[in-house]
Design a protein around this motif. Structure first.
Motif, PDB file in Angstrom:
ATOM      1  N   GLU A  19      36.793  38.961  35.035  1.00 54.14           N
ATOM      2  CA  GLU A  19      38.031  39.714  34.846  1.00 54.14           C
ATOM      3  C   GLU A  19      38.350  40.517  36.100  1.00 54.14           C
ATOM      4  OE1 GLU A  19      39.929  39.234  32.254  1.00 54.14           O
ATOM      5  OE2 GLU A  19      38.442  38.030  31.207  1.00 54.14           O
ATOM      6  N   MET A  49      46.365  44.065  42.153  1.00 50.41           N
ATOM      7  CA  MET A  49      45.273  45.034  42.040  1.00 50.41           C
ATOM      8  C   MET A  49      45.088  45.847  43.317  1.00 50.41           C
ATOM      9  SD  MET A  49      42.976  46.425  40.106  1.00 50.41           S
ATOM     10  CE  MET A  49      42.746  45.313  38.712  1.00 50.41           C
ATOM     11  N   GLY A  54      41.602  52.310  33.031  1.00 52.69           N
ATOM     12  CA  GLY A  54      41.318  51.074  33.734  1.00 52.69           C
ATOM     13  C   GLY A  54      42.623  50.441  34.188  1.00 52.69           C
ATOM     14  N   ASP A 109      33.453  43.760  36.336  1.00 55.50           N
ATOM     15  CA  ASP A 109      33.697  43.077  35.066  1.00 55.50           C
ATOM     16  C   ASP A 109      34.025  41.600  35.288  1.00 55.50           C
ATOM     17  OD1 ASP A 109      33.398  45.424  33.500  1.00 55.50           O
ATOM     18  OD2 ASP A 109      35.463  45.998  33.929  1.00 55.50           O
ATOM     19  N   MET A 150      48.129  47.302  32.916  1.00 59.64           N
ATOM     20  CA  MET A 150      48.289  46.025  33.605  1.00 59.64           C
ATOM     21  C   MET A 150      49.054  46.226  34.911  1.00 59.64           C
ATOM     22  SD  MET A 150      49.786  42.447  32.112  1.00 59.64           S
ATOM     23  CE  MET A 150      48.349  42.152  31.088  1.00 59.64           C
ATOM     24  N   TYR A 210      44.112  46.430  35.095  1.00 57.21           N
ATOM     25  CA  TYR A 210      43.814  45.028  34.848  1.00 57.21           C
ATOM     26  C   TYR A 210      44.883  44.168  35.486  1.00 57.21           C
ATOM     27  CZ  TYR A 210      43.646  40.564  32.355  1.00 57.21           C
ATOM     28  OH  TYR A 210      43.593  39.236  32.054  1.00 57.21           O
ATOM     29  N   GLN A 211      44.450  43.122  36.196  1.00 60.98           N
ATOM     30  CA  GLN A 211      45.372  42.144  36.760  1.00 60.98           C
ATOM     31  C   GLN A 211      45.128  40.816  36.072  1.00 60.98           C
ATOM     32  OE1 GLN A 211      45.749  41.782  41.078  1.00 60.98           O
ATOM     33  NE2 GLN A 211      45.890  39.569  40.824  1.00 60.98           N
ATOM     34  N   GLU A 212      46.179  40.214  35.587  1.00 58.34           N
ATOM     35  CA  GLU A 212      46.095  38.899  34.958  1.00 58.34           C
ATOM     36  C   GLU A 212      45.642  37.885  36.009  1.00 58.34           C
ATOM     37  OE1 GLU A 212      46.572  36.374  31.639  1.00 58.34           O
ATOM     38  OE2 GLU A 212      46.718  38.550  31.723  1.00 58.34           O
ATOM     39  N   ARG A 259      38.443  50.806  37.467  1.00 55.14           N
ATOM     40  CA  ARG A 259      38.661  52.040  36.726  1.00 55.14           C
ATOM     41  C   ARG A 259      38.993  53.153  37.695  1.00 55.14           C
ATOM     42  NH1 ARG A 259      33.535  51.646  32.555  1.00 55.14           N
ATOM     43  NH2 ARG A 259      34.200  49.684  31.597  1.00 55.14           N
ATOM     44  N   THR A 314      39.434  43.774  37.064  1.00 58.52           N
ATOM     45  CA  THR A 314      39.613  45.134  36.564  1.00 58.52           C
ATOM     46  C   THR A 314      39.035  46.141  37.546  1.00 58.52           C
ATOM     47  OG1 THR A 314      37.486  45.235  35.420  1.00 58.52           O
ATOM     48  CG2 THR A 314      39.357  44.334  34.167  1.00 58.52           C
ATOM     49  N   TYR A 361      43.532  50.262  29.464  1.00 55.76           N
ATOM     50  CA  TYR A 361      43.796  49.556  30.714  1.00 55.76           C
ATOM     51  C   TYR A 361      45.292  49.415  30.913  1.00 55.76           C
ATOM     52  CZ  TYR A 361      38.913  48.342  31.401  1.00 55.76           C
ATOM     53  OH  TYR A 361      37.562  48.405  31.628  1.00 55.76           O
TER      54      TYR A 361
END
Length: 144
Positions: free
Chosen positions: A123, A99, A137, A120, A95, A139-141, A127, A125, A93
């Protein structure tokens, strides 16, 4: 009280502190440090990752197209002698700060979204496949 340090010492310290702003990779046992990404066209792949994720692209001494991730912690190279990783096995993934913006950039630069945001949950996320078909993938915090 007399200063025990010569002026050159303070200049040295100031220079060191300023150079710390250029992040150096963390070195430590168990750290993921290097990736090889299959590509039929490493130059084109480098443009995708630079434009979408802000990766630093460089040419190694052996002529290979290499990269450092957006924060200078993971490096790697684009390799021609492997098939793209198109199926979920080990999934890496990347970061992102935003997104929606990242997904737009992926599509704009020839990638495909293969799993939308929300699959997900909670989360943040998604892909995607890059132009060579490699599966990654994003991913955003939370709270970003």
């Amino acid at each position: 009280m007399q200063n025990a340090f010569p002026p050159s010492f303070f200049k040295y310290i100031f220079t060191k502190i300023n150079s710390m702003s250029e992040m150096q990779p963390t070195i430590g046992n168990g750290k993921i440090c290097y990736l090889e990404i299959p590509s039929t066209d490493p130059k084109a792949a480098s443009v995708f990752y630079k434009d979408v994720f802000g990766w630093n692209i460089r040419t190694r001494g052996d002529g290979a197209t290499a990269f450092d991730d957006g924060v200078g912690q993971v490096s790697g190279a684009f390799v021609k002698d492997r098939k793209p990783g198109k199926e979920v096995g080990t999934l890496i993934y990347i970061m992102v700060d935003n997104m929606a913006q990242a997904l737009d950039m992926i599509v704009k630069h020839g990638g495909k979204i293969v799993q939308p945001v929300g699959m997900d949950a909670p989360e943040i996320t998604a892909r995607f496949t890059d132009p060579d078909g490699n599966l990654f993938g994003v991913y955003q915090e939370p709270g970003q």
